[in-house]
Write an enzyme that holds these catalytic residues in place. Structure first.
Site, PDB file in Angstrom:
ATOM      1  N   LYS A 277       0.806  -1.231   0.000  1.00 33.30           N
ATOM      2  CA  LYS A 277       0.000   0.000   0.000  1.00 33.30           C
ATOM      3  C   LYS A 277       0.839   1.281   0.000  1.00 33.30           C
ATOM      4  O   LYS A 277       0.409   2.301  -0.512  1.00 33.30           O
ATOM      5  CB  LYS A 277      -0.936   0.007   1.205  1.00 33.30           C
ATOM      6  CG  LYS A 277      -2.145  -0.899   1.069  1.00 33.30           C
ATOM      7  CD  LYS A 277      -2.903  -0.921   2.377  1.00 33.30           C
ATOM      8  CE  LYS A 277      -4.392  -0.940   2.163  1.00 33.30           C
ATOM      9  NZ  LYS A 277      -5.146  -0.799   3.399  1.00 33.30           N
TER      10      LYS A 277
ATOM     11  N   ASP B  77      -9.985   3.857   2.151  1.00 37.31           N
ATOM     12  CA  ASP B  77     -10.227   3.290   3.489  1.00 37.31           C
ATOM     13  C   ASP B  77     -10.987   4.270   4.393  1.00 37.31           C
ATOM     14  O   ASP B  77     -11.897   3.883   5.123  1.00 37.31           O
ATOM     15  CB  ASP B  77      -8.902   2.901   4.167  1.00 37.31           C
ATOM     16  CG  ASP B  77      -8.417   1.530   3.719  1.00 37.31           C
ATOM     17  OD1 ASP B  77      -9.240   0.725   3.238  1.00 37.31           O
ATOM     18  OD2 ASP B  77      -7.202   1.260   3.849  1.00 37.31           O
TER      19      ASP B  77
HETATM   20  P1  NAP Z   1      -0.717  -2.020  11.422  1.00 37.36           P
HETATM   21  O1  NAP Z   1      -0.296  -0.858  10.601  1.00 37.36           O
HETATM   22  O2  NAP Z   1       0.164  -3.211  11.530  1.00 37.36           O
HETATM   23  O3  NAP Z   1      -1.018  -1.473  12.931  1.00 37.36           O
HETATM   24  C1  NAP Z   1      -1.323  -2.358  13.973  1.00 37.36           C
HETATM   25  C2  NAP Z   1      -1.786  -1.572  15.193  1.00 37.36           C
HETATM   26  O4  NAP Z   1      -2.159  -2.500  16.220  1.00 37.36           O
HETATM   27  C3  NAP Z   1      -0.710  -0.668  15.784  1.00 37.36           C
HETATM   28  O5  NAP Z   1      -1.313   0.459  16.372  1.00 37.36           O
HETATM   29  C4  NAP Z   1      -0.107  -1.585  16.849  1.00 37.36           C
HETATM   30  O6  NAP Z   1       0.543  -0.900  17.899  1.00 37.36           O
HETATM   31  C5  NAP Z   1      -1.351  -2.254  17.390  1.00 37.36           C
HETATM   32  N1  NAP Z   1      -1.011  -3.497  18.074  1.00 37.36           N
HETATM   33  C6  NAP Z   1      -0.630  -4.671  17.515  1.00 37.36           C
HETATM   34  N2  NAP Z   1      -0.380  -5.588  18.474  1.00 37.36           N
HETATM   35  C7  NAP Z   1      -0.606  -4.969  19.667  1.00 37.36           C
HETATM   36  C8  NAP Z   1      -0.520  -5.388  21.020  1.00 37.36           C
HETATM   37  N3  NAP Z   1      -0.147  -6.640  21.363  1.00 37.36           N
HETATM   38  N4  NAP Z   1      -0.831  -4.492  21.999  1.00 37.36           N
HETATM   39  C9  NAP Z   1      -1.215  -3.227  21.678  1.00 37.36           C
HETATM   40  N5  NAP Z   1      -1.306  -2.770  20.393  1.00 37.36           N
HETATM   41  C10 NAP Z   1      -1.004  -3.648  19.405  1.00 37.36           C
HETATM   42  O7  NAP Z   1      -2.128  -2.597  10.938  1.00 37.36           O
HETATM   43  P2  NAP Z   1      -3.329  -1.777  10.241  1.00 37.36           P
HETATM   44  O8  NAP Z   1      -3.223  -1.907   8.775  1.00 37.36           O
HETATM   45  O9  NAP Z   1      -3.401  -0.425  10.849  1.00 37.36           O
HETATM   46  O10 NAP Z   1      -4.600  -2.677  10.671  1.00 37.36           O
HETATM   47  C11 NAP Z   1      -5.057  -2.685  12.017  1.00 37.36           C
HETATM   48  C12 NAP Z   1      -6.306  -3.542  12.136  1.00 37.36           C
HETATM   49  O11 NAP Z   1      -7.364  -2.966  11.382  1.00 37.36           O
HETATM   50  C13 NAP Z   1      -6.120  -4.967  11.587  1.00 37.36           C
HETATM   51  O12 NAP Z   1      -6.786  -5.851  12.453  1.00 37.36           O
HETATM   52  C14 NAP Z   1      -6.813  -4.915  10.242  1.00 37.36           C
HETATM   53  O13 NAP Z   1      -7.332  -6.169   9.858  1.00 37.36           O
HETATM   54  C15 NAP Z   1      -7.925  -3.932  10.513  1.00 37.36           C
HETATM   55  N6  NAP Z   1      -8.392  -3.245   9.312  1.00 37.36           N
HETATM   56  C16 NAP Z   1      -9.704  -3.386   8.984  1.00 37.36           C
HETATM   57  C17 NAP Z   1     -10.185  -2.733   7.861  1.00 37.36           C
HETATM   58  C18 NAP Z   1     -11.639  -2.884   7.511  1.00 37.36           C
HETATM   59  O14 NAP Z   1     -11.999  -2.663   6.357  1.00 37.36           O
HETATM   60  N7  NAP Z   1     -12.486  -3.210   8.467  1.00 37.36           N
HETATM   61  C19 NAP Z   1      -9.337  -1.943   7.063  1.00 37.36           C
HETATM   62  C20 NAP Z   1      -8.005  -1.812   7.441  1.00 37.36           C
HETATM   63  C21 NAP Z   1      -7.539  -2.484   8.569  1.00 37.36           C
HETATM   64  P3  NAP Z   1       2.141  -0.622  17.830  1.00 37.36           P
HETATM   65  O15 NAP Z   1       2.301   0.608  16.991  1.00 37.36           O
HETATM   66  O16 NAP Z   1       2.520  -0.441  19.244  1.00 37.36           O
HETATM   67  O17 NAP Z   1       2.759  -1.853  17.201  1.00 37.36           O
END
Ligand code: NAP
Length: 281
Positions: free
Chosen positions: A74, A111
Site C-alpha cells: 500500500k 479506506d
Molecule cells: P498495522 O499498521 O500493523 O497497525 C497495527 C496496530 O495494532 C498498531 O497500532 C499496533 O501498535 C497495534 N497493536 C498490535 N499488536 C498490539 C498489542 N499486542 N498491543 C497493543 N497494540 C497492538 O495494521 P493496520 O493496517 O493499521 O490494521 C489494524 C487492524 O485494522 C487490523 O486488524 C486490520 O485487519 C484492521 N483493518 C480493517 C479494515 C476494515 O476494512 N475493516 C481496514 C483496514 C484495517 P504498535 O504501533 O505499538 O505496534
C-alpha cells in the site's frame, strides 16, 4: 485506446498483495459483477515487492482497468503511480488504482471513505462535530480513520497507541486537533469521547485480546471496531452490553470497495445484506 491498453472489451480488475489468499475482495467484487450483470473479472494476484512495478505497468496491456492494493504494497505503490490523490498522500498509502486511458496510473485511498460510510450507515444519529473521538491504535488503518474524521469535522481526537512515538508521529502529521494519551491511560479517555474506534489489531483472531479497561464507556457513545474477525469483538460486545450504538468493521471493508468497482465496471454497487453475506460465505 493507447498502446498501453489491450483491445479487450471485457474489463479486468483484481487485488494485489502478498499473501493474497485471505483477501475477501474477490468474493465481494464477483458478487457485484454477477448482481449487476457486468461482463468482467476480478482476480487475486500474489505479487512480490520486487515485481510490483513491472506487474503494474503490464496489467493495462492485458485489459486491466485497475486494481486494489493490499498489504504489503500500500505504501510502495505511491512511488509507482503517476498521479496520487491528496488523501492518499496524506494517509501515505493507496488501496485503489485506476489505469487511465492515457496510460497513467492513478492512486487513491478509499479506506477513510469506507470507514465513514460504514459509521454513517450503522450510527446515523452520530454527529461528527458534537464531541471528541477516542482512537486506539496508530498503524496504517489509523491514519485513514484520522484523515476521514478530521475532514468530517471532529473537533478533537484522543489517540492512544502501545508505541507512543507512532501516535506522536500522527499528531505531528495531522496537527493540533490530536492529543496523544499514554497507552496505560487509554481506558480513561473513553469517557470523554462521543465516538470510540479500535484501529489496532487487538481482538482479531490470532492476535492478543484487547485489555484496555472499558468501564468508562457511556451508553451515549458510538463504538466501532475495524477488526471484523470476529464480528463481535470484546469491545463491541462490552459496548453492546452498555447500550451503546455499535458498528462492526465488516461494513468498512464493503464500503471501501464501492468507488473502485464503480470506476472499473460502471454501476455504483450497493452495500447491503447480500454483499455482507457474500464476504461471510
Ligand atoms: P498495522 O499498521 O500493523 O497497525 C497495527 C496496530 O495494532 C498498531 O497500532 C499496533 O501498535 C497495534 N497493536 C498490535 N499488536 C498490539 C498489542 N499486542 N498491543 C497493543 N497494540 C497492538 O495494521 P493496520 O493496517 O493499521 O490494521 C489494524 C487492524 O485494522 C487490523 O486488524 C486490520 O485487519 C484492521 N483493518 C480493517 C479494515 C476494515 O476494512 N475493516 C481496514 C483496514 C484495517 P504498535 O504501533 O505499538 O505496534
Amino acid at each position: 485506446m493507447t498502446d498501453t491498453q489491450a483491445p479487450s472489451s471485457i474489463p479486468l480488475a483484481g487485488v494485489i498483495g502478498s499473501p493474497i489468499s485471505h483477501s475477501k475482495s474477490p468474493q465481494l467484487h464477483r458478487h457485484w459483477l454477477s448482481k449487476y450483470g457486468v461482463r468482467g473479472f476480478y482476480i487475486p494476484m500474489d505479487v512480490a515487492a520486487r515485481d510490483l512495478r513491472d506487474v503494474l505497468i503490464t496489467l493495462p496491456k492485458a485489459g486491466f482497468v485497475g486494481v486494489n492494493i493490499t498489504i504489503p504494497h500500500k505504501e510502495a505503490v505511491l512511488e509507482i503511480a503517476d498521479l496520487v490523490t491528496d488523501r492518499a498522500t496524506l494517509i501515505g498509502a493507496a488501496n485503489t488504482l485506476i489505469f487511465r486511458k492515457d496510460g497513467k496510473i492513478h492512486a487513491d485511498n478509499t479506506d477513510g471513505y469506507g470507514f465513514l460510510e460504514n459509521l454513517k450507515a450503522g450510527a446515523p444519529k452520530w454527529n461528527p462535530t458534537q464531541g471528541a473521538a477516542a482512537i486506539l491504535g496508530a498503524g496504517g488503518a489509523s491514519r485513514a480513520v484520522i484523515a476521514s474524521l478530521l475532514e468530517a469535522g471532529v473537533p478533537e481526537i484522543l489517540l492512544s497507541n502501545r508505541t507512543r512515538v507512532r501516535a506522536e508521529k500522527l499528531q505531528s502529521d495531522f496537527g493540533n486537533r490530536i492529543t496523544v494519551i499514554d497507552w496505560v491511560q487509554a481506558g480513561n479517555m473513553l469517557e470523554e469521547a462521543s465516538l470510540v474506534v479500535n484501529t489496532s489489531s487487538l481482538g482479531m483472531v490470532g492476535k492478543p485480546e484487547m485489555r484496555v479497561p472499558l468501564d468508562g464507556l457511556r451508553k451515549e457513545t458510538v463504538v466501532t471496531d475495524l477488526v471484523y474477525t470476529p464480528l463481535k469483538t470484546r469491545l463491541i460486545e462490552t459496548a453492546d452490553e452498555k447500550g451503546c450504538v455499535t458498528v462492526d468493521g465488516l461494513g468498512m471493508l464493503l464500503h471501501q470497495a464501492v468507488p473502485g468497482f464503480e470506476r472499473w465496471f460502471g454501476p455504483r454497487p450497493e452495500v447491503d445484506r447480500e454483499a455482507r453475506a457474500a464476504v461471510l460465505r
